[in-house]
Design a protein around this motif. Structure first.
Motif, short mmCIF file in Angstrom:
data_model
loop_
_atom_site.label_atom_id
_atom_site.label_comp_id
_atom_site.label_asym_id
_atom_site.label_seq_id
_atom_site.Cartn_x
_atom_site.Cartn_y
_atom_site.Cartn_z
N GLN A 1 0.83 -1.20 0.00
CA GLN A 1 0.00 0.00 0.00
C GLN A 1 0.87 1.25 0.00
O GLN A 1 0.59 2.20 -0.74
N LYS A 2 1.89 1.25 0.80
CA LYS A 2 2.79 2.40 0.87
C LYS A 2 3.45 2.64 -0.48
O LYS A 2 3.52 3.79 -0.95
N SER A 3 3.92 1.59 -1.12
CA SER A 3 4.55 1.72 -2.44
C SER A 3 3.56 2.25 -3.47
O SER A 3 3.90 3.11 -4.28
N ILE A 4 2.35 1.73 -3.45
CA ILE A 4 1.33 2.18 -4.41
C ILE A 4 1.01 3.65 -4.19
O ILE A 4 0.92 4.44 -5.14
N ILE A 5 0.85 4.05 -2.94
CA ILE A 5 0.52 5.44 -2.62
C ILE A 5 1.66 6.37 -3.04
O ILE A 5 1.43 7.44 -3.60
N LEU A 6 2.90 5.97 -2.78
CA LEU A 6 4.04 6.84 -3.13
C LEU A 6 4.27 6.94 -4.63
O LEU A 6 4.78 7.95 -5.12
N ASP A 7 3.87 5.92 -5.40
CA ASP A 7 4.08 5.92 -6.85
C ASP A 7 2.95 6.58 -7.64
O ASP A 7 3.12 6.81 -8.83
N HIS A 8 1.82 6.84 -6.99
CA HIS A 8 0.66 7.37 -7.72
C HIS A 8 0.05 8.53 -6.95
O HIS A 8 0.16 8.61 -5.73
N HIS B 1 1.65 12.34 4.33
CA HIS B 1 2.04 13.23 5.42
C HIS B 1 3.24 12.65 6.18
O HIS B 1 4.17 13.40 6.53
N LYS B 2 3.23 11.35 6.44
CA LYS B 2 4.36 10.71 7.13
C LYS B 2 5.64 10.82 6.31
O LYS B 2 6.70 11.11 6.84
N VAL B 3 5.54 10.59 5.01
CA VAL B 3 6.72 10.65 4.15
C VAL B 3 7.27 12.05 4.07
O VAL B 3 8.49 12.27 4.09
N GLU B 4 6.40 13.05 4.03
CA GLU B 4 6.84 14.45 3.99
C GLU B 4 7.57 14.81 5.28
O GLU B 4 8.56 15.53 5.26
N HIS B 5 7.09 14.33 6.42
CA HIS B 5 7.75 14.62 7.70
C HIS B 5 9.12 13.93 7.78
O HIS B 5 10.05 14.47 8.36
N ILE B 6 9.21 12.75 7.25
CA ILE B 6 10.49 12.03 7.27
C ILE B 6 11.50 12.71 6.37
O ILE B 6 12.68 12.82 6.71
#
Length: 185
Positions: free
Chosen positions: A34-41, A178-183
């Protein structure tokens, strides 16, 4: 198959080609997927994929009536088989009645002669072709239908699984982004 969303025709194939195994995953593997799909699209792409998968599920539901057709064939074959069996039994009984009536009314017949007379009748040359001509198509259609049903069910299972996966991706989109942006900050 293409690994780009814009060039793909079937979402399930696109996801399998891009991410590998997407079916029967553990919960942790599913979260990573799910994380990979969300980050790629982006969210619009996820909604488009979700709508396509939902549409393919609806098409599969609409064609579900085709899976019922063999049952009507089975019922017709059972009726034909029953009618043929009753006809063969009735013909056999009529023949026995006429033979025994002819031989038993006119003269005394011994048990050995009756036994020899019954043993001389061989109906297998008539009975076996009738049974195989009726049961053969029945068995062929049954086997074909079982393979078709298993294949169709497996495809629908995967579509529902991808449907749920994409729905969860849409629901968790903001949280993961949001989590990826904070990281990254």
């Amino acid at each position: 198959m293409s690994r780009k969303l814009g060039e793909s025709r079937v979402i399930l194939n696109y996801l399998e080609n891009r991410y590998g195994k997407i079916y029967n995953l553990t919960m942790d593997e599913e979260k990573e997927l799910q994380k990979s799909i969300i980050l790629d699209h982006d969210k619009d792409d996820l909604k488009k994929m979700f709508n396509r998968v939902e549409g393919s599920i609806n098409i599969a539901k609409d064609s579900q009536a085709l899976n019922v057709q063999p049952f009507s064939f089975f019922m017709a074959m059972i009726t034909v088989f029953s009618s043929a069996s009753v006809g063969l039994i009735a013909a056999f009984m009529t023949m026995l009645n006429s033979l025994f009536g002819k031989y038993l009314d006119g003269e005394d017949i011994k048990k050995d002669e009756i036994s020899d007379l019954l043993n001389s009748f061989d109906f297998s040359s008539i009975y076996y072709p009738v049974v195989w001509s009726i049961a053969g198509p029945f068995v062929v259609v049954l086997i074909y239908w079982l393979f078709f049903y298993r294949r169709t069910t497996a495809k629908i299972d995967k579509r529902y699984y991808v449907n749920v996966l994409l729905k969860e991706c849409i629901d968790d989109y903001e949280k993961v982004k949001h989590k990826v942006e904070h990281i990254e900050e």
